[in-house]
Write a protein that holds these residues in place. Structure first.
Motif, PDB file in Angstrom:
ATOM      1  N   PRO A   4      -1.611  -4.385   7.046  1.00 18.59           N
ATOM      2  CA  PRO A   4      -1.355  -5.206   7.999  1.00 18.59           C
ATOM      3  C   PRO A   4      -1.853  -4.662   9.344  1.00 18.59           C
ATOM      4  N   GLY A   5      -2.612  -5.374  10.226  1.00 12.54           N
ATOM      5  CA  GLY A   5      -2.793  -5.082  11.502  1.00 12.54           C
ATOM      6  C   GLY A   5      -4.543  -5.830  11.746  1.00 12.54           C
ATOM      7  N   THR A   6      -4.892  -5.244  12.999  1.00 16.19           N
ATOM      8  CA  THR A   6      -6.185  -5.968  13.605  1.00 16.19           C
ATOM      9  C   THR A   6      -7.261  -5.962  12.696  1.00 16.19           C
ATOM     10  N   TRP A   7      -7.184  -4.733  11.657  1.00 16.09           N
ATOM     11  CA  TRP A   7      -8.564  -4.737  10.797  1.00 16.09           C
ATOM     12  C   TRP A   7      -8.187  -5.349   9.447  1.00 16.09           C
ATOM     13  N   GLY A   8      -7.037  -5.909   9.347  1.00 18.55           N
ATOM     14  CA  GLY A   8      -6.715  -6.673   8.111  1.00 18.55           C
ATOM     15  C   GLY A   8      -6.760  -8.194   8.091  1.00 18.55           C
ATOM     16  N   PRO A   9      -6.286  -8.802   7.175  1.00 19.71           N
ATOM     17  CA  PRO A   9      -6.324 -10.286   6.897  1.00 19.71           C
ATOM     18  C   PRO A   9      -5.101 -10.697   7.843  1.00 19.71           C
ATOM     19  N   GLU A  14       4.140  -7.703  -4.825  1.00 19.16           N
ATOM     20  CA  GLU A  14       3.681  -8.851  -5.430  1.00 19.16           C
ATOM     21  C   GLU A  14       3.368 -10.261  -4.492  1.00 19.16           C
ATOM     22  N   ALA A  15       4.544 -10.438  -3.713  1.00 23.57           N
ATOM     23  CA  ALA A  15       4.399 -11.322  -2.789  1.00 23.57           C
ATOM     24  C   ALA A  15       3.312 -11.263  -1.978  1.00 23.57           C
ATOM     25  N   ASP A  16       2.864 -10.234  -1.427  1.00 27.76           N
ATOM     26  CA  ASP A  16       1.620 -10.072  -0.598  1.00 27.76           C
ATOM     27  C   ASP A  16       0.486 -10.395  -1.349  1.00 27.76           C
ATOM     28  N   LEU A  17       0.405 -10.090  -2.706  1.00 31.49           N
ATOM     29  CA  LEU A  17      -0.609 -10.302  -3.382  1.00 31.49           C
ATOM     30  C   LEU A  17      -0.725 -11.805  -3.714  1.00 31.49           C
ATOM     31  N   ASP A  18       0.228 -12.624  -3.986  1.00 30.94           N
ATOM     32  CA  ASP A  18       0.160 -14.190  -3.991  1.00 30.94           C
ATOM     33  C   ASP A  18      -0.209 -14.811  -2.903  1.00 30.94           C
ATOM     34  N   ARG A  19       0.019 -14.080  -1.676  1.00 31.97           N
ATOM     35  CA  ARG A  19      -0.185 -14.704  -0.403  1.00 31.97           C
ATOM     36  C   ARG A  19      -1.936 -14.685  -0.255  1.00 31.97           C
ATOM     37  N   GLU A  20      -2.428 -13.418  -0.641  1.00 38.42           N
ATOM     38  CA  GLU A  20      -3.651 -13.132  -0.754  1.00 38.42           C
ATOM     39  C   GLU A  20      -4.536 -13.848  -1.254  1.00 38.42           C
ATOM     40  N   SER A  57      -4.514   1.548   2.684  1.00 35.35           N
ATOM     41  CA  SER A  57      -4.556   2.726   3.421  1.00 35.35           C
ATOM     42  C   SER A  57      -2.916   3.356   3.276  1.00 35.35           C
ATOM     43  N   SER A  58      -2.180   2.487   3.235  1.00 34.10           N
ATOM     44  CA  SER A  58      -0.738   2.941   3.327  1.00 34.10           C
ATOM     45  C   SER A  58      -0.617   3.910   2.065  1.00 34.10           C
ATOM     46  N   ALA A  59      -1.057   3.849   0.950  1.00 28.70           N
ATOM     47  CA  ALA A  59      -0.909   4.425  -0.246  1.00 28.70           C
ATOM     48  C   ALA A  59      -1.141   6.073  -0.121  1.00 28.70           C
ATOM     49  N   LYS A  60      -2.032   6.400   0.989  1.00 32.04           N
ATOM     50  CA  LYS A  60      -2.542   7.614   1.262  1.00 32.04           C
ATOM     51  C   LYS A  60      -1.267   8.697   1.602  1.00 32.04           C
ATOM     52  N   SER A  61      -0.084   7.986   2.313  1.00 32.28           N
ATOM     53  CA  SER A  61       0.940   8.922   2.642  1.00 32.28           C
ATOM     54  C   SER A  61       2.096   8.735   2.077  1.00 32.28           C
ATOM     55  N   THR A  62       2.407   7.702   1.529  1.00 37.22           N
ATOM     56  CA  THR A  62       3.880   7.070   0.846  1.00 37.22           C
ATOM     57  C   THR A  62       3.965   8.415  -0.095  1.00 37.22           C
ATOM     58  N   PRO A  63       5.497   8.699  -0.196  1.00 40.70           N
ATOM     59  CA  PRO A  63       5.773   9.903  -1.195  1.00 40.70           C
ATOM     60  C   PRO A  63       5.345   9.719  -2.734  1.00 40.70           C
ATOM     61  N   ASP A  64       5.417   8.261  -3.108  1.00 46.57           N
ATOM     62  CA  ASP A  64       5.343   7.875  -4.534  1.00 46.57           C
ATOM     63  C   ASP A  64       3.610   7.541  -4.761  1.00 46.57           C
ATOM     64  N   GLY A  65       2.975   7.524  -3.534  1.00 44.85           N
ATOM     65  CA  GLY A  65       1.529   7.284  -3.846  1.00 44.85           C
ATOM     66  C   GLY A  65       1.196   5.920  -3.946  1.00 44.85           C
ATOM     67  N   MET A  66       2.410   4.904  -3.566  1.00 47.15           N
ATOM     68  CA  MET A  66       1.958   3.512  -3.944  1.00 47.15           C
ATOM     69  C   MET A  66       1.980   2.968  -2.633  1.00 47.15           C
TER      70      MET A  66
END
Ligand code: 9MR
Length: 491
Positions: A387-392, A78-84, A64-73
């Protein structure tokens, strides 16, 4: 309670009480029975990888964070992806992209943005994931108010379309306390009416949209990790709703965009969503068949969302709220299978379901949805990995109940057609019809919790058991017919 929440609750109750009858009258299938239109709801179809294997997709929306970041990312490393990956064995992502970032000025496609998307896709590809690119929008665009996306105190007022494609025609967009209520603001309805050309004033906008998708497809046509394009997140019809919208401008946009994509890409699956209002809660969709001009047969998938109103309102999954939720999910399930049939017996991918994981009964609800998905052969991308109560994970990194719920054994790629599968923490059973033309092995994810050491397999030959990646590959025995294999930890 807000206006929309109140209306939604009424809709939900009406669905639960009334739609069962409507369902029966319109011939929607019960679980396991055939649908009324010639395609069979009891034999789901699956998207295929390049090796021809059926894919059972499990992953997250990122993010959801990609919705409002200036670079659209997304704010996701990559570390978050490794953890997931290590914690849940996901092999799929619904990755948010946006029209505003693809086509920041009319007719100009931002190749540097696509470079950034491609870099993230590469992170996933390196870990064996499949990627669905989702052209996201909520409430049309960040340009519906002069406040834009970043100054909102409710987590973003709209995202998706570029400012140059946002025509509110001077109609007001009064502030709302809940983001969904912006859909009812006159200026937002007009922006959608202009996009769909319900006004007759902007035939160019859908053309731009289709061409923007072609630019994306040109970039990813030969990227093996990208398996699907979700043409539009949660479409909203402005002043046209229900059948008038779904069988009208929505289907027309899907048809046009599919044709544009196929000029560049014959491989990637095209995902279509129903209108979100009502259908996300369980109402039937009136979406019509989309023709796919690709050689070798259509690659269209149906990608609905599931948000029972009880869960969205924070009622939890206990007591009467659980009864209402179960009835909503069941009505939704029948409608989804029916529409997948209308679309041609196409694969189903649940593009979004999600909830506040701290609600009472949340874990049971999550299990119920994954079980429903398994029964109908659907892929799942949970909303969302933020991150948050909706997430893992909470913002401080603490895992929520979602991590354990998602981290289950599942067949990830099957060398044939799955007939049935089920799993517990320490057992997986899969019945499938092998496709002898597929050379690649069947691939199964086994969590460390239930499978700490060697594995015991019956019904198939082990090709490889990689305890690091948690992937077991197996080959079915020679001969024809249906195969049932069972995996348990070795004694
Ligand atoms: O969870 C998201 C919330 O934080 C945002 O304020 C909101 C508006 O951008 O979007 C929410 O995410 C929604 C998604 O974009 C579309 N499907 C429903 C999701 C949950 O409400």
């Amino acid at each position: 309670m807000t206006r929309l929440a109140f209306l939604s609750l009424i809709t939900s109750v009406a669905l639960v009480c009334g739609a069962g009858g409507a369902t029966a009258q319109s011939g929607l299938p019960d679980t396991g029975s055939g649908s009324s239109n010639g395609s069979s709801a009891s034999t789901p179809s699956y998207p295929k990888d390049d090796a021809g294997r059926s894919l059972i997709l499990r992953g997250f929306n990122t993010a959801s964070s990609a919705k409002s970041t200036p670079d659209g990312m997304p704010v996701f490393t990559e570390a978050d992806l490794d953890r997931e990956h290590a914690a849940m064995g996901t092999g799929f992502v619904r990755f948010l992209i946006s029209w505003r970032s693809v086509e920041p000025t009319p007719g100009q496609y931002d190749q540097q943005y696509l470079d950034r998307v491609e870099q993230r896709v590469g992170w996933y590809a390196a870990r064996g994931y499949k990627v669905m690119l989702d052209m996201h929008q909520d409430v049309y665009s960040g340009a519906i108010t002069t406040a834009g996306v970043s100054t909102s105190n409710i987590g973003g007022i709209g995202n998706g379309a570029p400012a140059w494609a946002t025509y509110t025609d001077g109609l007001p967009v009064p502030p709302q306390g809940q983001w969904e209520l912006y859909y009812l603001d006159p200026g937002v309805i007009r922006a959608f009416d202009n996009f769909w050309n319900n006004t007759g004033n902007h035939p160019e906008l859908v053309e731009h949209y289709a061409n923007a998708w072609r630019a994306v497809a040109q970039r990813f046509a030969h990227n093996d990790a990208v398996v699907a394009y979700d043409l539009m997140n949660e479409p909203f019809g402005g002043s046209k709703q229900g059948r008038a919208f779904e069988a009208g401008p929505l289907a027309a946009m899907y048809q046009r965009t599919t044709a544009a994509i196929r000029q560049a890409d014959h491989k990637t699956w095209v995902c279509v969503e129903p209108q979100s209002v009502g259908v996300n809660q369980g109402a039937p969709s009136a979406l019509t068949k989309i023709d796919d001009p690709r050689p070798g047969g259509p690659r269209i998938a149906y990608c609905p969302h599931l948000y029972p109103i009880t869960m969205d309102l924070g009622a939890g999954y206990t007591g009467i709220a659980r009864v209402i939720t179960d009835a909503s999910v069941e009505t939704w399930r029948a409608g989804v299978q029916y529409t997948a049939g209308v679309l041609g017996g196409v694969p189903i991918i649940i593009g979004e379901f999600g909830l506040d994981t701290t609600l009472p009964g949340a874990r049971d609800y999550i299990d119920h949805v994954y079980d429903t998905a398994r029964k109908i052969g659907a892929g799942v991308s949970y909303w969302s990995s933020d991150p948050g109560t909706w997430g893992p994970y909470l913002s401080n990194g603490t895992p929520t109940v979602l991590v354990d719920a998602v981290n289950k054994p599942y067949p990830r790629a099957v060398a044939g057609t799955p007939v049935d599968w089920s799993s517990t923490t320490s057992q997986l059973q899969l019945t499938y019809r092998p496709d002898r033309t597929v050379g690649a092995p069947t691939e199964i994810y086994l969590p460390r919790t239930g499978f700490p050491g060697d594995v015991h397999v019956t019904g198939a030959q082990v090709v490889n058991w990689d305890r690091a990646s948690r992937l077991l590959t197996v080959q079915s025995p020679a001969g024809s017919g249906t195969v049932t294999l069972t995996v348990t930890p070795a004694a």
